[in-house]
Design a protein around this motif. Structure first.
Motif, PDB file in Angstrom:
ATOM      1  N   GLY A   1       0.820  -1.204   0.000  1.00 49.41           N
ATOM      2  CA  GLY A   1       0.000   0.000   0.000  1.00 49.41           C
ATOM      3  C   GLY A   1       0.854   1.255   0.000  1.00 49.41           C
ATOM      4  O   GLY A   1       0.716   2.112   0.875  1.00 49.41           O
ATOM      5  N   PRO A   2       1.762   1.402  -0.971  1.00 52.05           N
ATOM      6  CA  PRO A   2       2.669   2.559  -0.965  1.00 52.05           C
ATOM      7  C   PRO A   2       1.959   3.856  -1.332  1.00 52.05           C
ATOM      8  O   PRO A   2       0.953   3.857  -2.045  1.00 52.05           O
ATOM      9  CB  PRO A   2       3.697   2.193  -2.040  1.00 52.05           C
ATOM     10  CG  PRO A   2       2.925   1.342  -3.005  1.00 52.05           C
ATOM     11  CD  PRO A   2       1.989   0.537  -2.139  1.00 52.05           C
ATOM     12  N   SER A   3       2.486   4.954  -0.819  1.00 49.16           N
ATOM     13  CA  SER A   3       2.091   6.279  -1.289  1.00 49.16           C
ATOM     14  C   SER A   3       3.115   6.717  -2.330  1.00 49.16           C
ATOM     15  O   SER A   3       4.158   6.078  -2.486  1.00 49.16           O
ATOM     16  CB  SER A   3       2.027   7.275  -0.129  1.00 49.16           C
ATOM     17  OG  SER A   3       3.273   7.322   0.546  1.00 49.16           O
ATOM     18  N   TRP A   4       2.824   7.800  -3.041  1.00 46.22           N
ATOM     19  CA  TRP A   4       3.702   8.217  -4.142  1.00 46.22           C
ATOM     20  C   TRP A   4       3.898   9.712  -4.132  1.00 46.22           C
ATOM     21  O   TRP A   4       2.945  10.472  -3.955  1.00 46.22           O
ATOM     22  CB  TRP A   4       3.092   7.778  -5.471  1.00 46.22           C
ATOM     23  CG  TRP A   4       3.863   8.210  -6.688  1.00 46.22           C
ATOM     24  CD1 TRP A   4       4.961   7.609  -7.227  1.00 46.22           C
ATOM     25  CD2 TRP A   4       3.584   9.342  -7.535  1.00 46.22           C
ATOM     26  NE1 TRP A   4       5.386   8.288  -8.349  1.00 46.22           N
ATOM     27  CE2 TRP A   4       4.547   9.351  -8.559  1.00 46.22           C
ATOM     28  CE3 TRP A   4       2.596  10.328  -7.517  1.00 46.22           C
ATOM     29  CZ2 TRP A   4       4.574  10.321  -9.552  1.00 46.22           C
ATOM     30  CZ3 TRP A   4       2.615  11.307  -8.507  1.00 46.22           C
ATOM     31  CH2 TRP A   4       3.592  11.295  -9.516  1.00 46.22           C
ATOM     32  N   ARG A   5       5.138  10.119  -4.300  1.00 46.50           N
ATOM     33  CA  ARG A   5       5.492  11.522  -4.496  1.00 46.50           C
ATOM     34  C   ARG A   5       6.372  11.617  -5.731  1.00 46.50           C
ATOM     35  O   ARG A   5       7.365  10.896  -5.837  1.00 46.50           O
ATOM     36  CB  ARG A   5       6.262  12.076  -3.299  1.00 46.50           C
ATOM     37  CG  ARG A   5       5.470  12.173  -2.012  1.00 46.50           C
ATOM     38  CD  ARG A   5       6.325  12.727  -0.881  1.00 46.50           C
ATOM     39  NE  ARG A   5       5.629  12.706   0.379  1.00 46.50           N
ATOM     40  CZ  ARG A   5       4.802  13.663   0.805  1.00 46.50           C
ATOM     41  NH1 ARG A   5       4.597  14.718   0.027  1.00 46.50           N
ATOM     42  NH2 ARG A   5       4.203  13.564   1.974  1.00 46.50           N
TER      43      ARG A   5
END
Length: 203
Positions: free
Chosen positions: A120-124
């Motif tokens: 469940g990674p977030s992304w920037r």
């Protein structure tokens, strides 16, 4: 040794899946250019299948690429758009189709390793991504709009990942800003097999 090789889906299944994806996520696609068709260079019509380098999508032996299989080994072949995985004890081998960087300038080759695993990674976007794409959001949390899919394997190189994608049209194509993308079901499988310290080679 058992082999689990990927068979390309038929045109009918591909088109049906694409139509369903477009129908269910049209709003998300319009809301974020990160996942738009424009991020696929030279293969803009994503409603049709394209050559997948099938002739070079073949099983490989690990020995020409690694001195051992300590912690397992991942080989990414940019040209054939394929990811290979060998278990440490040689009990199994996996071969997955992948997305690859848009251009040679965005491509990095060489030896690295997995340094972090995230479900469940977030992304920037990186600073260079935002410079090239000023309309992109500065952050996307876990979920169907996240360009890193359901799982991510962080590499020792800053900003480089092996990760999933919710936009299955991009697999087998030039469609990333440097990362290697897999179908979500494949990255979930690879996530379970690899560990922090698994060696990775991009060629």
């Amino acid at each position: 040794m058992s082999f689990n090789c990927f068979n390309s889906p038929s045109r009918r299944r591909f088109l049906a899946g694409t139509a369903a994806m477009v129908a269910t996520s049209a709003v998300a696609q319009d809301a974020s250019s990160v996942n738009s068709a424009a991020t696929t260079q030279g293969e803009q019509d994503l409603t049709e299948t394209v050559p997948r380098n099938i002739s070079s999508f073949r099983t490989l032996d690990w020995r020409p690429y690694f001195s051992d299989l300590n912690n397992g080994a991942v080989l990414v072949d940019i040209d054939s758009r394929a990811l290979h995985y060998w278990a440490e004890d040689e009990s199994f081998y996996k071969l997955y189709p992948s997305s690859v960087p848009l251009t040679e300038e965005l491509t990095r080759r060489g030896r690295t390793k997995i340094t972090r695993k995230v479900e469940g990674p977030s992304w920037r976007p990186t600073p260079s991504m935002l410079k090239r794409n000023p309309d992109w959001p500065e952050f996307i949390g876990p979920g169907p709009d996240n360009p890193m899919g359901t799982h991510a394997l962080y590499l020792s190189w800053t900003y480089y990942r092996i990760h999933g994608t919710h936009d299955t049209r991009k697999i087998g194509r030039q469609s990333s800003n440097g990362c290697i993308g897999l179908y979500n079901e494949h990255i979930a499988e690879l996530y379970e097999m690899t560990k922090v310290g698994t060696q990775v080679l991009l060629i």
